[in-house]
Write an enzyme that holds these catalytic residues in place. Structure first.
Site, PDB file in Angstrom:
ATOM      1  N   ASP A  21      51.334  18.362  77.062  1.00 27.81           N
ATOM      2  CA  ASP A  21      51.053  18.335  75.581  1.00 27.81           C
ATOM      3  C   ASP A  21      50.762  19.423  74.988  1.00 27.81           C
ATOM      4  O   ASP A  21      51.171  20.048  74.062  1.00 27.81           O
ATOM      5  CB  ASP A  21      50.815  17.002  74.901  1.00 27.81           C
ATOM      6  CG  ASP A  21      51.385  15.789  75.275  1.00 27.81           C
ATOM      7  OD1 ASP A  21      52.567  15.731  75.672  1.00 27.81           O
ATOM      8  OD2 ASP A  21      50.622  14.781  75.346  1.00 27.81           O
ATOM      9  N   ALA A  69      46.612  15.232  78.953  1.00 32.93           N
ATOM     10  CA  ALA A  69      47.411  15.913  78.047  1.00 32.93           C
ATOM     11  C   ALA A  69      47.881  17.377  78.341  1.00 32.93           C
ATOM     12  O   ALA A  69      48.296  18.249  77.445  1.00 32.93           O
ATOM     13  CB  ALA A  69      46.664  16.001  76.693  1.00 32.93           C
ATOM     14  N   ALA A  70      47.795  17.725  79.533  1.00 34.37           N
ATOM     15  CA  ALA A  70      48.134  19.171  79.799  1.00 34.37           C
ATOM     16  C   ALA A  70      49.490  19.415  79.311  1.00 34.37           C
ATOM     17  O   ALA A  70      49.623  20.495  78.717  1.00 34.37           O
ATOM     18  CB  ALA A  70      47.806  19.433  81.376  1.00 34.37           C
TER      19      ALA A  70
END
Length: 289
Positions: free
Chosen positions: A242, A239-240
């Site tokens: 995001d 999820a970096a």
């Protein structure tokens, strides 16, 4: 702010290496997490103090109930999350020993999000200082969000598009990675100067190109500024991007200058890669402080 995008249930497994075609790899453990680029970015922003409304679609199933409830528990307005007759979206993620990931998405209800459903949530989009969207939903729904936006319209063009169609002329802030920018401009981009040249041709007021461990490039009409990545141990990169997008939106909505906003977003992304999961890895304001 408002986020228009996908909601998925993520099923992830850590593996020693990604399987080759025809190969079976024994994984370590199965993790079930709340995800979807849209929902992830909404949670990222909410945890950093923003008031967020989510617009999207889920199925009439247990996964849909789970996702809607999880967003509400984060303080996110879920009035704009509609229920469809299609199953809730799902993502299947493998994470190798380097923390890199490979993702397959079954779109489900996300693909059924219509322009009409987005327009029906126009009350939330019109009053938002920034509307953030991605491309795990139909392009027609993204275009409807852009037209209804009362403030800035920000697009994270992921997954990489073959075309942005009419949306390209409606974008105030574009946040692609190198591969997505390549797909948008139709050619490989190499050096920072080459990236800046390709971005200027898009005529979007602000473009922030994320470059993984190389940080990001902030491009406006007047400048192209490189922002280095924050060094951090990498456990899971899921999820970096995001985390980066949600944080960037919060900072811009708060009046930060583009480079300052990108530095804040890079810090949030660095926190995220050090933890397993999607929404479970997203930081809160006190973590970044």
């Amino acid at each position: 702010m408002a986020v228009v995008g996908s909601l998925n249930v993520d099923r992830s497994v850590a593996v020693p290496h990604f399987p080759k075609p025809g190969e079976t790899v024994l994984g370590y453990d199965l993790r079930i997490d709340n995800g979807g680029k849209g929902a992830n970015q909404a949670v990222a922003a909410a945890r950093l103090g923003a008031q967020v409304a989510m617009v999207g679609a889920v199925g009439a199933d247990a996964d849909g109930t789970r996702l809607r409830q999880a967003l509400a528990e984060e303080g996110i307005d879920v009035t704009g999350v509609s229920t469809t007759g299609v199953s809730t979206g799902a993502a299947f993620i493998t994470i190798d020993d380097r923390g890199e990931n490979s993702i397959v998405v079954a779109s489900g209800a996300n693909a059924a999000l219509s322009a009409e459903s987005v327009a029906a949530a126009g009350w939330a989009l019109a009053r938002a200082d920034i509307v953030l969207a991605q491309l795990e939903i139909p392009l027609a729904a993204v275009a409807a969000a852009a037209r209804a936006a009362g403030g800035l319209f920000m697009l994270n063009p992921a997954p990489a598009p073959t075309s942005l169609g009419e949306v390209v002329g409606l974008i105030d802030v574009l946040v692609p990675n190198r591969g997505e920018l390549t797909a948008i401009v139709g050619r490989e981009v190499g050096s920072l100067d080459d990236i800046a040249s390709a971005v200027h041709a898009l005529e979007v007021p602000l473009v922030v190109v994320t470059l993984g461990a190389d940080g990001c490039l902030v491009v406006t009409e007047d400048q192209a500024a490189h922002v280095p990545a924050i060094e951090a141990p990498v456990v899971d990169t899921t999820a970096a991007g995001d985390s980066f997008c949600g944080a960037l939106a919060v900072a811009l909505a708060g009046g930060a200058a583009p480079v300052e906003a990108a530095q804040f977003a890079a810090t949030c992304a660095a926190w995220t890669v050090g933890r397993r999961g999607a929404q479970a890895a997203l930081p809160r304001s006190e973590d970044i402080a």
